[in-house]
Scaffold this active site. Sequence first.
Site, PDB file in Angstrom:
ATOM      1  N   SER A 127       0.862  -1.199   0.000  1.00 32.26           N
ATOM      2  CA  SER A 127       0.000   0.000   0.000  1.00 32.26           C
ATOM      3  C   SER A 127       0.883   1.229   0.000  1.00 32.26           C
ATOM      4  CB  SER A 127      -0.852   0.010   1.274  1.00 32.26           C
ATOM      5  OG  SER A 127      -0.030   0.421   2.373  1.00 32.26           O
ATOM      6  N   ASP A 128       0.302   2.381  -0.328  1.00 35.54           N
ATOM      7  CA  ASP A 128       1.077   3.594  -0.128  1.00 35.54           C
ATOM      8  C   ASP A 128       1.051   3.940   1.358  1.00 35.54           C
ATOM      9  OD1 ASP A 128       1.544   6.501  -2.272  1.00 35.54           O
ATOM     10  OD2 ASP A 128       2.557   5.883  -0.432  1.00 35.54           O
ATOM     11  N   SER A 129       1.864   4.888   1.721  1.00 39.33           N
ATOM     12  CA  SER A 129       2.125   5.162   3.128  1.00 39.33           C
ATOM     13  C   SER A 129       0.869   5.615   3.873  1.00 39.33           C
ATOM     14  CB  SER A 129       3.198   6.258   3.213  1.00 39.33           C
ATOM     15  OG  SER A 129       3.479   6.538   4.551  1.00 39.33           O
ATOM     16  N   ALA A 189      -2.033   4.547   3.651  1.00 38.68           N
ATOM     17  CA  ALA A 189      -3.257   4.557   2.833  1.00 38.68           C
ATOM     18  C   ALA A 189      -4.346   3.652   3.377  1.00 38.68           C
ATOM     19  CB  ALA A 189      -2.908   4.158   1.397  1.00 38.68           C
TER      20      ALA A 189
END
Length: 740
Positions: A294-296, A298
């Site tokens: 995942s993005d940070s 998210a």
Amino acid sequence: MEKLSFTVSTDQEKKIEALIAKMTVDEKIGQLNQVGPSPVGGFEISLKEKKLMLKEGKITKEEFERDLEGVQWDTRESDVRSGKIGSFLGMRGVEKCNHMQHIAVEESRLGIPLFFGLDVVHGLRTIFPIPLAESCSFDENLFEQTARIAAKEAAATGIKLTFAPMIDVCRDARWGRIAEGAGEDTYLTSRFAAAKVRGFQGDDIAKDDRIAACAKHFVAYGAAIGGRDYNSADMSLQTLWETYLPPFKEAVDSGVATFMTSFNDLNGEPCTTSKYLLKDILRNKWRFNGAVISDSGAIGELIEHGTVSDKAEAAEQALNAGIDIDMSSMCYTENLKNSVLRSNISEEELNEAVRRVLRLKFALGLFDHPYTDELSGEKMYLCKAHTQLAREAGRKSIVLLKNDGILPLKSNLKIAVVGELAATRKEMLGTWAAMGRGDEAVCLLDGFAERNISVSYEECCKVNGTFDRTALERAVKDADIVIAAVGEYADMSGEASSLCNIGLHGEQEKMLSALKELGKPFVTVMFNGRPLAVPKAVKISNALIEAWHLGSQAGNSICDVLFGDYNPSGRLTATFPNHSGECPIYYNHVSTGRPTSEIRHSCKYMDAPLTPLFPFGYGLSYTEYTYKDFIINEEKNGLCAEVTVKNIGEIAGEETVQLYAHMQKAKRVRPVRELKAFKKVYLNPGEEKRVKLFIDRCAFQYYDMQMNLVEGSGAVDFFIGHDSTASLKTVMILGGGSNE
Ligand code: GLC
């Protein structure tokens, strides 16, 4: 047939299954948890609040950085020892990585090694041009070479995964992250994606000078409405599949090891929990077998999106959708054990994610050699070979936008230099400069000094500051020519850097106008991370160089062009608007029923020119190229175009031949031009070469209204030449044989 991102042997698969059989639920969840070192102490308030103070201007960048230096960093050793962390992001320094790895391997119950990820986007310590700049080289070999060196330096620092390449097509320069990608064109971004994956990964990510790549941000992050970072993206499935997905498919076909999902919601669904994206497309259709990160934060942000009630539901939805690693949100760590106990998540689902993480770690060779030699890095950072490549990459990324003949500079001129960005080294590194050090970069003034050329310098105007006319007059009074540095700081593009005004900031334009009034010939050098709307600078400058943020060797690369040691060959990969209000603006738009024209009732703005400031593919040279004898023939798997290109000037140079297509008729409207192939050709003065470009037949496929993939057919206009306005044309009937 799965697209193998990396191969794991049968023996390794057995070891993975044996490990999973031994692992507790906590240890399994630990493998899915990725965190960064967190600052403790040092701040009377949280880092987040400190960053907000910086953003609100309550503290300066210098004050913020000074506070950050004094901070202790908690590397969460006890969590690693108890198997609660599977990987780190942002761990800087080979000694720190080895220290944490020692705890994981020697002191945790199962000894599963960590992997360390970092945003090594355009270099680790030797910093190359920002991707938007490098894409202007149209040089796939260069794209691969700089990634190759970045991987070597990163691996020597203990980093075994980079959160790159960023391959988000972007058509809106208000979005600061346009700096991180390859611009507005899908085909070029696809070529960029393939080259970067090859460069970072090579043929074996276990090698001690290779790292795993990460295709990001999946997907359509660059289509944020209004160019506002993190905003929704909303589009037809046709546009999604024709414009934004192809670079990611190219990354999968190139064997990329990992993917990162994007923050945005797409058509109302957060990408972080999109089964359509992560299962239907990525796993089932594209057969991707790598790991998804995942993005940070998210996963935790799903609550803000409003698609989950709490972090537990967020964790369950993300895991169910196919997110293997939770970056920084802690949702997995804090909730998944209960989810398994309540059977909201099956242990097999958990195992599948763990399996992919362990496969990645085996493929990275971490079980066999988890530690990094602590001496090799310092010997290679900024070594001669790496520095030379940085300089070459910088040269090739520069785009000459205007030249009334003042360039290349003649020798023995009295030169004055003005503008803050001529003397700032760290701003040359650009956004996402990993472990680059500002004091190690070569700024423009350094470039002159390295040539033993003395110049008079006055700052005269800061990027966001007021203009000092007295200083300007003092600087230029004895000068024959002035070099004016204008543009943006490095942190004015990149993440969380959207702008609604993409003209020159502060009073920089005033400084240029004053130069014009003083009657001094001047060359404007722009340092920026996005297209800028600078019509006045174009009008009054004698020459205009787009120098982006070129990295460690910026000043030398620019001087190589200024003095003619290198004939500029860069071509724009993002359209420059006349005015911010024209964004989004891009070359491969459709015709509409009332194409842009002088006619009042046509598709245009009343208060802007009919054409952009500079179009996609644009760039000048110190010489001139002509094109003739353009033909296209149908071959077995596609089309072969041929054209004769000649250098009719007195300076050798490299031309980027660009081939565009326009389908005259289709079931859905098609772009007026689309880049279908490009090729660089080096020509000596007077030399001509016959250049061949191949277009794959599938390049003419598109989707109909029912999302059926259609083979383009019928008459197609082909244009070949110097940029997207090329007029040398031929027409072919697809499926209808050759024509000249
Ligand atoms: C950031 C970015 C992403 C980056 C990640 C780790 O928020 O969106 O591109 O890789 O965090 O730094």
